[in-house]
Design a protein around this motif. Sequence first.
Motif, PDB file in Angstrom:
ATOM      1  N   TRP A  42      76.653  91.977 -21.717  1.00  0.00           N
ATOM      2  CA  TRP A  42      76.769  93.440 -21.829  1.00  0.00           C
ATOM      3  C   TRP A  42      77.086  93.980 -20.443  1.00  0.00           C
ATOM      4  N   GLU A  44      77.632  97.080 -18.370  1.00  0.00           N
ATOM      5  CA  GLU A  44      77.370  98.523 -18.358  1.00  0.00           C
ATOM      6  C   GLU A  44      77.642  99.050 -16.954  1.00  0.00           C
ATOM      7  N   ARG A  73      69.208  97.637 -22.729  1.00  0.00           N
ATOM      8  CA  ARG A  73      70.062  96.570 -23.263  1.00  0.00           C
ATOM      9  C   ARG A  73      69.563  95.192 -22.798  1.00  0.00           C
ATOM     10  N   TYR A  78      70.385  91.084 -24.065  1.00  0.00           N
ATOM     11  CA  TYR A  78      71.709  90.901 -23.478  1.00  0.00           C
ATOM     12  C   TYR A  78      71.613  90.407 -22.037  1.00  0.00           C
ATOM     13  N   VAL A  80      72.930  91.404 -18.874  1.00  0.00           N
ATOM     14  CA  VAL A  80      73.484  92.702 -18.484  1.00  0.00           C
ATOM     15  C   VAL A  80      74.014  92.664 -17.053  1.00  0.00           C
ATOM     16  N   ASP A 538      81.647  97.131 -21.549  1.00  0.00           N
ATOM     17  CA  ASP A 538      81.103  97.522 -22.853  1.00  0.00           C
ATOM     18  C   ASP A 538      80.690  98.984 -22.890  1.00  0.00           C
ATOM     19  N   GLN A 539      80.106  99.467 -21.786  1.00  0.00           N
ATOM     20  CA  GLN A 539      79.636 100.851 -21.750  1.00  0.00           C
ATOM     21  C   GLN A 539      79.925 101.448 -20.386  1.00  0.00           C
TER      22      GLN A 539
END
Length: 829
Positions: A42, A44, A73, A78, A80, A538-539
Amino acid sequence: MSSRVRQVELRYNPAQIDRKWQERWERDGLYRVSDEGPRPKWYELTMYPYPSGDLHIGHWYSLAPSDCHARFRRMQGYNVLHPMGFDAFGLPAENAAIKRGIHPYRWTMDNIDNMRRQLRTIGAIYDWSREIVCCLPEYYKWNQWLFLQLYKAGLAYRTRFPAVWCPSCQTVLANEQVINGRCERCDTPITRRELDQWFLRITRYAEELLDFSGLMDWPQRIITMQRNWIGRSEGVEVGFDISHYGLDEREIRVFTTRIDTIFGVTFMVLAPEHPLVARLTAPERRQEVEAYVEATRRESEIERLSTDKEKRGVNIGAYCVNRLSGEKVPIFIADYVLLWYGSGAVMGVPAHDQRDFEFARRYGIPIRVVISPPDWNGEELKEACVEEGLMVNSGPFNGLPSERGKDTVADHVEEHGWGRRAVTYHLRDWLISRQRYWGTPIPIIFCDRCGPIPVPEEQLPVLLPEDTEFKPTGESPLARHPVFPHTICPQCGGQARRETDTMDTFFDSSWYFLRYTSPSHSEGPWDPTVAGKWCPVDQYTGGAEHAVMHLLYARFFTKALRDLGLVTFGEPFLRLYNQGTILSGGAKMSKSRGNVATPDDYVRVFGADVVRCYLMFLGPWEQGGEWSDSGINGAARWLNRVWEIYSKPHPELPKRSELDDNYAKTDELLRRELHRKVKQVENDLDKFKFNTAIAALMTYTNALPSALDARAVSKETWDEIVNVFLRLLAPISPHLSEEMWEKNGLPYSVHSQPFPKWDEGLVTAETVTLVVQVDGKVRDRLQVSVGINEQEAKRLALESARVKQHTGERTVVDLIYVPGKLVNVVTKR
């Protein structure tokens, strides 16, 4: 922080706790991110800050909640990546350095040291081993390398063009950096200046940039802003004949979305800068035309396009021929036509365009109706008619509905070779040249014999010289350096000169997300294998003000890199969330307004977690909110209460089997409510609803003291509450949750624990509230089982003592039942 605000006295030592755990996490490498491992990735990312000096609360407002989401997350399982770096090149640093009489490098790096220290106090999960700083050669070397790849692919080019010029900043700007005709940096009205400039062919990707299907979750307003900025228009490109002048150019091309009005053209307008103006102007008109052109050069774009300004122009004494009507059309110049939009030529149809109508009235130009307004009987128009209607005064097309006429006339134009259907865009190629020092040097060499030559890749980076006089003069400071401009042509070995412009800093941020994946990679801008594991992002989180600059440029850049074979995806950021703006005194925080709140003062008194909680509790993150010195006390009081409840064990609590029936019900209700909070907090954090997640935790905290005091909660339930609540709190309040986790004897670290799961059986309600009305007025509320049937509901309603008080001697004539919700008792005397 205002001395007038009475501060809440904390029952714990926030400075000691913050320092303890930040040092421990750093020592243990708790947030060091591995590129390997079984957990799903993930990525971010928060838009990196500009090193302007000090972080203020506005920075924290974007950074702390995004860290909370990344932590969430991570606890969800995840792997991260949530990195941090600095957008370190650009005009603000250069201007600040000029003002203070120091070098931009020193100013920038000192600010980065300070901001890095401030960022560490947030308690974020940044892996500092992945930090990037764009003004360092190890980063901007790859800016230059990427520029060369774009240049070789024909996506970077140099041309002479009337560039947007900021008289104050003494440099050119990209179109996207002009807000309402003013420089977005200093608010000075812009002008135009003809210069040799470097561009990137973003227009080649205009159509693909209008395809947002590859984005998983972007705000609709950002998509709309990008769609409007790209500005796709369908119409016809048609030529007006000027072959009678014997020039190389045989026609003036215009684009129109209303080809159905072409028989109404009674004048043509060229931009004053149009290259045909000088060649078409009649000798007797030349003095007046040249004076008008010169006056236009001194106007800002906002002045030229003002709707309030009277439309003025000059007849240049030439004409073109409308091939459809055969008429001679006089040619004017006017400042409201811009060379850099469309073809720099506009056909004047005064009967059907209000601006053309006003221009024609001023200069006595005929106004010919060619689209009949409703109920029109041939009378003179008082204003332009822009609606659809029937074509009139249009030769063979008379009587056609204008909408159908668009296709019919377009077919006619194409059949005769006078033009073609076309799509145009408001979007213009991205101008990246800057006549300033503090930016990436453009890696091109100019040789009188060989022309423009790319700097050989093995000679990268082309370094910024440190000993440069960088005060702005309108010419790049690098051009005045005694050594930098002079070099050898790598192709012929002769004397040559370097490009002395530097790159727009949006170039740096268009690919920085890729560099975070392998910031120490020396064989390329990123390690393709590692970037392939992490990207796309992803974000992404950041401000909506970047909609048509950074976010659009990064999308273009990614698509270009894909086509060059450097990445395998076409969108950089799958999900986007825009935070709102933190206000102080009703205005956006800024140093120029003098309303900045510095986080250091608040962290020193309250600790990082109180500041984090307050910022996240202010209101919906996307809306922003008003900072208040007194308001932060509310967050401090709540964390005080949390500390009092959870920082110490409660060995005196009875076992579940030892509770009497009443306390057993309370115990069960506390468990049920806990699991409901788990479900709510997970859903809220997932959707960036930090304020409602914290509100849920506050509500639950408020219910605990009385139960603990009465010993109405079992030891088993309490252990579950502590374990679950502290894990819910961990992403929001990382330091305090870690300290309380340790005090309860739980294994280090709370941030390595999974996010709690709820038991759906405990979440599902066993009872519902049944509203009872008498003649439409609420008289009672009864707690009944979820599956209650109609007969039982009506019986309970009639047996209610409160209902009986209102029915009295009245006769019940009906009972209206809404399943599981309401019983209405209908009576009469």
